[in-house]
Design an enzyme around this catalytic site. Structure first.
Site, mmCIF file in Angstrom:
data_model
loop_
_atom_site.group_PDB
_atom_site.id
_atom_site.type_symbol
_atom_site.label_atom_id
_atom_site.label_comp_id
_atom_site.label_asym_id
_atom_site.label_seq_id
_atom_site.Cartn_x
_atom_site.Cartn_y
_atom_site.Cartn_z
ATOM 1 N N ASP A 30 0.860 -1.176 0.000
ATOM 2 C CA ASP A 30 0.000 0.000 0.000
ATOM 3 C C ASP A 30 0.905 1.238 0.000
ATOM 4 O OD1 ASP A 30 0.925 0.298 2.634
ATOM 5 O OD2 ASP A 30 -0.927 -0.457 3.526
ATOM 6 N N LEU A 31 0.347 2.408 0.169
ATOM 7 C CA LEU A 31 1.134 3.645 0.099
ATOM 8 C C LEU A 31 2.193 3.761 1.195
ATOM 9 C CD1 LEU A 31 -1.655 6.197 -0.866
ATOM 10 C CD2 LEU A 31 0.155 5.272 -2.318
#
Length: 159
Positions: A30-31
């Site tokens: 994810d980020l």
């Protein structure tokens, strides 16, 4: 010659355990650089598929012959620690039970530290049933239960 790639190296058996290694790429995270939770299931699926292939269980041939296919019927997973971008992971799989139409496989995902100890990240247990093309449980193709039992007992698998 330098332009010839090395042969593909799949996972391997060591006794009753199947070992499969992989690396975490940007697309897996994810980020924040943490592996997205569903990707652990993908890693386990890749390891199980590799284990079956090495055990001589030809899933594709069974599907193409109209015999059926495997389907996950039960899954339990426990997330203990996060995997991160660029981690080297190690999926260890063990066959726990073999039945006429199903198999239970326990799996662990560890972060590898080379010669040092590994960190346990995730534990899972999967039950897969062999289903007919109509979606009904049916006995595994001839010989598959024997191969799973051999894997469970750490025996050498003749392919």
């Amino acid at each position: 010659m330098d332009d010839v790639p090395p042969p593909f190296v799949p996972g391997a058996f060591a006794g009753a355990a199947h070992h499969y290694r992989l690396r975490v790429y940007f697309e897996d995270t994810d980020l924040s650089g943490i592996v997205y939770h569903a990707n652990y299931l993908r890693y386990m699926e890749r390891a199980r598929s590799d284990m079956l292939r090495l055990a001589g269980i030809d899933q594709r041939a069974a599907m193409e012959a109209g015999e059926g296919a495997w389907a996950v019927t039960d899954l339990a997973i426990k997330y203990l620690r996060p995997a991160k971008l660029d981690d080297d992971l190690h999926v260890v799989s063990h066959v726990e039970a073999v039945r006429g139409a199903s198999v239970v496989i326990a799996q662990r995902i560890l972060r590898s530290h080379g010669a040092l100890s590994d960190d346990l990240l995730t534990e899972g247990r999967v039950t897969a049933a062999f289903l007919s093309p109509e979606g009904r449980p049916r006995r595994q193709p001839a010989g598959w239960a024997d191969r799973f039992t051999a894997v469970m007992n750490g025996e050498t698998i003749p392919c």
